[in-house]
Design an enzyme around this catalytic site. Structure first.
Site, PDB file in Angstrom:
ATOM      1  N   ASN A  21       0.958  -1.430  -0.009  1.00 38.49           N
ATOM      2  CA  ASN A  21       0.077  -0.221   0.052  1.00 38.49           C
ATOM      3  C   ASN A  21       0.802   1.055  -0.247  1.00 38.49           C
ATOM      4  OD1 ASN A  21      -2.409  -1.742   0.395  1.00 38.49           O
ATOM      5  ND2 ASN A  21      -2.220  -1.483   2.604  1.00 38.49           N
ATOM      6  N   HIS A  42       7.857   0.214   2.400  1.00 41.97           N
ATOM      7  CA  HIS A  42       7.637  -1.234   3.040  1.00 41.97           C
ATOM      8  C   HIS A  42       6.624  -1.795   2.184  1.00 41.97           C
ATOM      9  CE1 HIS A  42       4.734   0.888   5.534  1.00 41.97           C
ATOM     10  NE2 HIS A  42       4.081  -0.234   5.791  1.00 41.97           N
TER      11      HIS A  42
END
Ligand code: ZN
Ligand code: ZN
Ligand code: FE
Length: 310
Positions: free
Chosen positions: A127, A140
């Protein structure tokens, strides 16, 4: 509270993880993934670690029995994959070799988690951006190991099984063939991969990335394909940023086969939430309430824009 609740109407699981409401919105100063934080000590380029706010855990409590509703233990694994030590970088800015190492780590975690008892599906995803709900900006991605097959994946597995039953062929191989014939929706293509805005896109700038070779899972990619995928990913994400003139938020989800399915075809789906530089696309009444998606831009048009973007 930590449990799976069965929706008997839509026939799908909902994960209840009430503690996750406490997730902090983190400033760079307090970033747990930046050098200096104990969690990420040592030398690394990419790194996996347990999610500190998991919605699936190794030993969840057994939910209360009910005479009508079904629930189950929220058993599984949630991991975070750090993509670089540098807080302010975007995945698109990382060297191809860094992205290749990221793919290697994703594959390694994917294999490892797939072997775990009770795990039915391992989802690799990423995301990006506050509009997507990201609270921690250090680059990440995530991996969830589910005790069930997610419904969207299940639908794809079923539709491609039906197609294979009818034609004896892989639905996705045929989609790739058709996209190559039509050309209009292709964004990028090299020897190993093809990226296009699908004929049936649900989001205005949705891009699907497929290996041309029929592979079921990311773990089946060979060395050359992995290097190629790293380069392709960088190019697509760079195109988004340059076309829109800002760092493009998106969800990026890897779709792998699972179980005994042989007719599936690994691919990556990227969905940015924007429909133009100024406007977000909001899934609203028909989308959320009825599952009907509408687009105000033809996939052929957004593909052309993305193709031209550098
Ligand atoms: Zn950081
Ligand atoms: Zn295929
Ligand atoms: Fe898919």
């Amino acid at each position: 509270m930590h449990e799976l609740r069965w929706d008997p109407v839509l026939e799908e699981w909902v994960i209840l993880a009430a503690h996750r409401g406490k997730r902090p919105l983190l400033a760079k100063k307090a970033c747990p993934f930046c050098p200096g934080s104990e969690e990420v000590a040592g030398d690394w380029v990419v790194k996996s670690l347990p999610n500190r706010f998991p919605c699936l855990v190794a030993n969840p409590p057994s939910p209360k029995k009910d005479d009508f509703y079904k629930s189950a233990r929220a058993r599984g694994v949630c991991e975070v994959i750090l993509e670089t030590k540098e807080h302010d970088k975007d995945l698109a800015d990382l060297p191809v070799e860094n992205i290749r190492q990221l793919l290697e780590l994703q594959i390694q975690r994917y294999k490892e988690l797939s072997k775990k008892k009770g795990i039915k599906y391992v989802l690799i995803f990423r995301n990006k951006g506050e509009v997507i709900g990201v609270t921690l900006h250090h680059p990440h991605g995530q991996i969830y190991a589910f005790p069930f097959v997610p419904p969207k994946i299940a639908r794809e597995l079923e539709s491609s099984a039906k197609y294979a039953g009818r034609t004896g062929k892989c639905l996705f191989c045929d989609v790739i063939k058709k996209e190559r014939r039509d050309k209009a929706r292709i964004v990028l293509e090299n020897e190993e991969f093809i990226c296009f805005v699908p004929f049936y896109a649900h989001w205005p700038y949705e891009v699907h990335i497929f290996p041309k070779r029929h592979v079921l899972k990311i773990s089946e990619l060979d060395e050359k394909e992995k290097a190629s995928l790293a380069a392709v990913l960088k190019k697509i994400l760079t195109k988004y940023n340059s076309l829109f003139g800002f760092s493009m938020p998106y969800t990026m989800v890897y779709h792998n086969a699972c179980g005994q399915y042989k007719h599936y075809h690994f691919h990556i789906e990227i969905c940015p939430p924007y429909r133009s530089r100024e406007k977000l696309k909001y899934p609203a009444g028909t989308e959320r309430g009825a599952g009907v998606w509408s687009l105000d831009k033809a996939p052929e048009e957004s593909a052309r824009e993305l193709r031209r973007a550098i």
